[in-house]
Design an enzyme around this catalytic site. Sequence first.
Site, PDB file in Angstrom:
ATOM      1  CG  ASP A  63      -2.208   0.890   0.883  1.00  0.00           C
ATOM      2  OD1 ASP A  63      -2.148   1.677  -0.083  1.00  0.00           O
ATOM      3  OD2 ASP A  63      -3.212   0.809   1.610  1.00  0.00           O
TER       4      ASP A  63
HETATM    5  C1  BGC Z   1      -5.046   3.250  -0.067  1.00  0.00           C
HETATM    6  C2  BGC Z   1      -5.257   2.156  -1.105  1.00  0.00           C
HETATM    7  C3  BGC Z   1      -5.150   2.720  -2.495  1.00  0.00           C
HETATM    8  C4  BGC Z   1      -3.808   3.410  -2.643  1.00  0.00           C
HETATM    9  C5  BGC Z   1      -3.580   4.001  -4.010  1.00  0.00           C
HETATM   10  C6  BGC Z   1      -3.802   4.073  -0.349  1.00  0.00           C
HETATM   11  O1  BGC Z   1      -3.741   5.205   0.462  1.00  0.00           O
HETATM   12  O2  BGC Z   1      -4.982   2.661   1.207  1.00  0.00           O
HETATM   13  O3  BGC Z   1      -6.502   1.546  -0.910  1.00  0.00           O
HETATM   14  O4  BGC Z   1      -5.327   1.712  -3.443  1.00  0.00           O
HETATM   15  O5  BGC Z   1      -3.715   4.454  -1.693  1.00  0.00           O
HETATM   16  O6  BGC Z   1      -4.331   5.118  -4.235  1.00  0.00           O
END
Ligand code: BGC
Length: 720
Positions: A269
């Site tokens: 993540d």
């Molecule tokens: C979130 C994810 C997301 C990623 C990309 C993160 O802050 O937890 O769910 O896919 O950002 O945008």
Amino acid sequence: MNNIDKRVEEILAKMSLHEKIGQLNQPQTPLPEQTEKLKEMVRRGEIGSILMAVGATAGNDPQGDISVDFYNELQRIAVEESPSGIPLIFGRDVIHGHRTVLPIPLGMAASFNFDMIEKCYRDIAEEAMNDSIHWTFTPMLDLARDPRWGRIIEGAGEDPLVGASMAKAVVRGVQGDDLTARDSMLACAKHYVGYGAAEGGRDYHRAEISDYTLYNYYLPAFHAAVKAGAKTVMSSFNEISGEAVTSSRKYLTDILRGYLGFDGFVVSDYGCVEQLIPQGLADNRGDASRMALEAGLDMDMWDGCYHESLEKEVESGRLDIAVVDEAVRRVLRVKMMKGLFEHPYCDQHEIDRTEHLARARALARESVVLLKNEGNLLPLRKDTKIALIGPYVNERRSLLGSWTVDGKAEETPTLREEMAKVAGPNGGQILASSASGLSYEIAWMPYALIGCDVAVLAIGESWVVTGENKAVSNISIPEEQIALLKRAKMSGKKVVAVLFCGRPIALEGIAEYCDAILYAWHTGSEAAGAVTDLLYGDAVPSGKLPVTMPRLATHIPLYYNVTSSGRPVNCYYNQNAGNCYFDSIPTPYYPFGYGLSYTTFAYGDVRTEKDAIALDALKAGARFSFTFSLRNTGEYDAKETVQLYIHDPVAKMMRPLRELKAFEKVFVPKGEAVDVTLSVGYDELGYFLPDGSYTVERGKIEIYIGENCLTSQKAEICIL
Ligand code: BGC
């Protein structure tokens, strides 16, 4: 060795270490002034994927339109000018829609119509692929028991079977039968694992999860996603009992690959690798990178740690090159499966979205839950004179919900516009006021109501208080809106509340002022149309809650699949519930699985073919089946989701008082009856021990069949 593996080995053999590490690097779409720098990196083979997002929380930060030309140009550089010509993979958060926005996932889950969900995701995949997006970071499979957590909107609620059904539907919808097709995207099961258990609902906070709870509640949805063929998984931000998932070999390799059988690649993540430093597990970015890669985390999203440090880690002898090679293999394999080597570019075409919108509307209708309908107030006659009041009367953006990256508020009809279309030609009237609850609006409301037959209040919570990093401590609607509701009720008119919310809210002190409640979530592009269809009876509600609605926020956590206290006190199932809290009624306001219709259903007695089966026979495929008649005793053709729960009264481990094990959404014409059969077998009748082994025990099992988890219609079976 199959063809893909052979090609991967050929490419790998020719790649420099620098390029290999490039494949594991996923920066974000740059600001315009940094575009040239990014192109240079692509040219040098330093990038494997681009996160098409602006800002750290793409779900709530405004995102610009996608320039297909820009991404095609980046791809051209990768294919034609980088050392090994490996195509880039473009990923974006296409969470619950693209240009066409579906209900928030929690709302979709309420439809219990997973075939329809799969079809809707096929539409979305077509739209997104047409905008250069090869890879979406969905489905979000975090089981959540705390509605304070803003991200509860993105998942399927509190039940593992519903979570697993969602996982399968979304993965199949997104990936289709042929991953190389121009309307198929790669899915990403996230956030693996335990992110939804954040303490107090505070986003990113620690989770305390025993292995028993992990295997029985948090893993099944991921298992279903892997079985459905998900090619990527995103690791989660959180720690579990002192271990950060990012650097955990237990979670990322032993369980994910060894136990669940996942064979794709894992992406971190956003900034998770670097986060190991403030988490107190790594001293510097080099250590963090090595620890994450060795744990099984293949691609580094955003923070550039791998790009900056892995080469040094290998050259210094701290990291074995074989670990890098394995991660690169996984990434290349998935790129090949997607067909990126043959079709690297986006060849945009016109998409007629008429059918997509029609399906989104059908799904939105089935997602809305009718919580209350005193005196059959709903549906309304089309010639009703309606006072339409509240901040969501003219609202567009909130209807789309959080994690709407490419849907357009200006293309989203308001409730007022949709209701006027019906009322106008039918002699009805809509006197609309977008009152937000100011004192003069409240004082004037009785005047507005004079001459009206009914008040419809469009109230709820804004999309801005839902989604990532949007935890709230008070799961309610703003005080001013409650004041509007009270005033409307005091006028003596009948009150219908349409609640647009991203999470379950505490309904005590709200529901009592409503004669009818349609819980409309944030239901997407067609939210207003779907609610209008339901208000006027052009569609009949059939949504059922995938999550418990508590009376008060202080009752959280409150979830249906809870074990017995062993004492004669149980909050959820109302055994001596008065002893749970001295000062409030602790039962749910509305339980899991609950939802009304405009019609009524009568469940007939349950007939069981066999009430005892030997364990060996079960293992070999025998099943217990339960047949009953479902009669539509009301005035409307309608759908009902019939539910089967089990309870194992004596087992080696404490088992929940109810567990959903089968369901079916059945259409029954008015006045008619259909026979419904639900069945359970080996896979449904057991559970996981703390070491992950699955066990089915001999003995009695109680079966409950009915319209929600409180059903008392009971049968008993025995495993011999
Ligand atoms: C979130 C994810 C997301 C990623 C990309 C993160 O802050 O937890 O769910 O896919 O950002 O945008």
